[in-house]
Scaffold this motif. Structure first.
Motif, PDB file in Angstrom:
ATOM      1  N   THR A  76       4.520  -7.485  10.390  1.00 34.97           N
ATOM      2  CA  THR A  76       5.419  -6.461   9.848  1.00 34.97           C
ATOM      3  C   THR A  76       6.563  -6.195  10.816  1.00 34.97           C
ATOM      4  O   THR A  76       7.726  -6.081  10.415  1.00 34.97           O
ATOM      5  N   LEU A 111      -1.383  -7.979  11.064  1.00 34.21           N
ATOM      6  CA  LEU A 111      -0.550  -7.354  10.033  1.00 34.21           C
ATOM      7  C   LEU A 111       0.593  -6.552  10.656  1.00 34.21           C
ATOM      8  O   LEU A 111       1.750  -6.679  10.239  1.00 34.21           O
ATOM      9  N   PHE A 168       0.879 -11.569   1.894  1.00 29.79           N
ATOM     10  CA  PHE A 168       1.935 -11.166   0.963  1.00 29.79           C
ATOM     11  C   PHE A 168       3.271 -10.978   1.686  1.00 29.79           C
ATOM     12  O   PHE A 168       4.322 -11.364   1.174  1.00 29.79           O
ATOM     13  N   ILE A 169       3.251 -10.403   2.874  1.00 33.34           N
ATOM     14  CA  ILE A 169       4.486 -10.221   3.640  1.00 33.34           C
ATOM     15  C   ILE A 169       5.111 -11.582   3.963  1.00 33.34           C
ATOM     16  O   ILE A 169       6.331 -11.742   3.874  1.00 33.34           O
ATOM     17  N   TYR A 225      -4.819  -9.796   2.981  1.00 30.25           N
ATOM     18  CA  TYR A 225      -4.040  -9.774   1.744  1.00 30.25           C
ATOM     19  C   TYR A 225      -2.591  -9.347   2.024  1.00 30.25           C
ATOM     20  O   TYR A 225      -1.639 -10.010   1.597  1.00 30.25           O
ATOM     21  N   LYS A 226      -2.431  -8.228   2.748  1.00 30.08           N
ATOM     22  CA  LYS A 226      -1.081  -7.708   3.032  1.00 30.08           C
ATOM     23  C   LYS A 226      -0.280  -8.658   3.920  1.00 30.08           C
ATOM     24  O   LYS A 226       0.915  -8.856   3.695  1.00 30.08           O
ATOM     25  N   THR A 227      -0.927  -9.260   4.915  1.00 33.92           N
ATOM     26  CA  THR A 227      -0.227 -10.174   5.817  1.00 33.92           C
ATOM     27  C   THR A 227       0.290 -11.386   5.066  1.00 33.92           C
ATOM     28  O   THR A 227       1.454 -11.777   5.221  1.00 33.92           O
ATOM     29  N   SER A 236      -1.711 -14.254  -1.826  1.00 33.93           N
ATOM     30  CA  SER A 236      -2.344 -13.129  -1.136  1.00 33.93           C
ATOM     31  C   SER A 236      -3.760 -12.911  -1.622  1.00 33.93           C
ATOM     32  O   SER A 236      -4.690 -12.698  -0.822  1.00 33.93           O
ATOM     33  N   TYR A 268       1.781 -12.886  -4.955  1.00 30.83           N
ATOM     34  CA  TYR A 268       0.512 -12.195  -5.174  1.00 30.83           C
ATOM     35  C   TYR A 268      -0.663 -13.168  -5.224  1.00 30.83           C
ATOM     36  O   TYR A 268      -1.737 -12.881  -4.697  1.00 30.83           O
ATOM     37  N   TRP A 322      -8.189  -6.381   3.176  1.00 35.21           N
ATOM     38  CA  TRP A 322      -6.911  -5.745   2.864  1.00 35.21           C
ATOM     39  C   TRP A 322      -5.810  -6.227   3.807  1.00 35.21           C
ATOM     40  O   TRP A 322      -4.697  -6.548   3.365  1.00 35.21           O
TER      41      TRP A 322
END
Length: 193
Positions: free
Chosen positions: A160, A156, A112-113, A108-110, A121, A118, A105
């Motif tokens: 962020t 992540l 995507f940022i 994936y999020k890192t 990611s 998508y 997860w």
């Protein structure tokens, strides 16, 4: 096609979670059936240290004082009392399996940022998720999966923090806490922090 993509994105999270759960439990069952879950003496040692906290002549948290860092053994405590979970290694493997989900997860999020795509990611998460070394480590009571999850979460949070428009100091506090967890999980975390 647009309708299909909207439906897919709606169920995408559930599908990925189901896929990861099946992959994770299948790999645990595979390595357990081959007798490879407790292949390393380190895994057995960590299980025994956690078990000594609840089942010993002098039980208690003083049993955590050892050469091994305490976070993995502390996380095993809710499961270690069960004899099957202790002897099979599942008491530690469940922590590694949860860490596996967390790592996928966070990756994936890192991605995507950083990319806002998508597909990139999903590919990054899948590349990590299907790595045979990662699948083996997440099926064992070793500390690598836990450390990788904390590291991926740290990455992540740091990404962020760097990509937010305004400075939010709470990200740095979270990063400090994750660094603290890294230090308690593996000696590798000492160098990262």
């Amino acid at each position: 096609m647009k309708h299909f993509l909207q439906k897919f994105s709606h169920y995408q999270g559930l599908f990925i979670l189901f896929f990861l759960t099946c992959l994770s439990f299948y790999s645990f069952l595979h390595f357990y059936s081959q007798g490879e879950t407790l292949l390393y003496a380190d895994a057995i040692s960590r299980l025994d240290i956690a078990r000594k906290v609840v089942d010993n002549i002098t039980p208690g948290f003083a049993q955590l004082g050892n050469v091994w860092l305490p976070l993995p053994q502390i996380l095993m405590l809710p499961f270690i009392w069960n004899d099957w979970a202790w002897h099979s290694g599942f008491a530690g493997s469940i922590i590694s399996m949860a860490s596996y989900f967390t790592s996928v997860w966070a990756i994936y999020k890192t991605v995507f940022i950083l990319t806002k795509k998508y597909i990139a990611s999903i590919l990054a998460g899948v590349a990590y998720a299907v790595n045979i070394n990662i699948l083996y480590l997440q099926a064992t009571p070793m500390t690598e999966s836990l450390y990788l999850a904390i590291f991926a979460l740290s990455l992540l949070v740091f990404v962020t923090y760097l990509t937010t428009k305004k400075e939010n100091m709470h990200y740095l506090l979270i990063l400090g806490f994750l660094g603290f967890l890294q230090v308690l999980a593996r000696y590798d975390g000492w160098f990262v922090v």
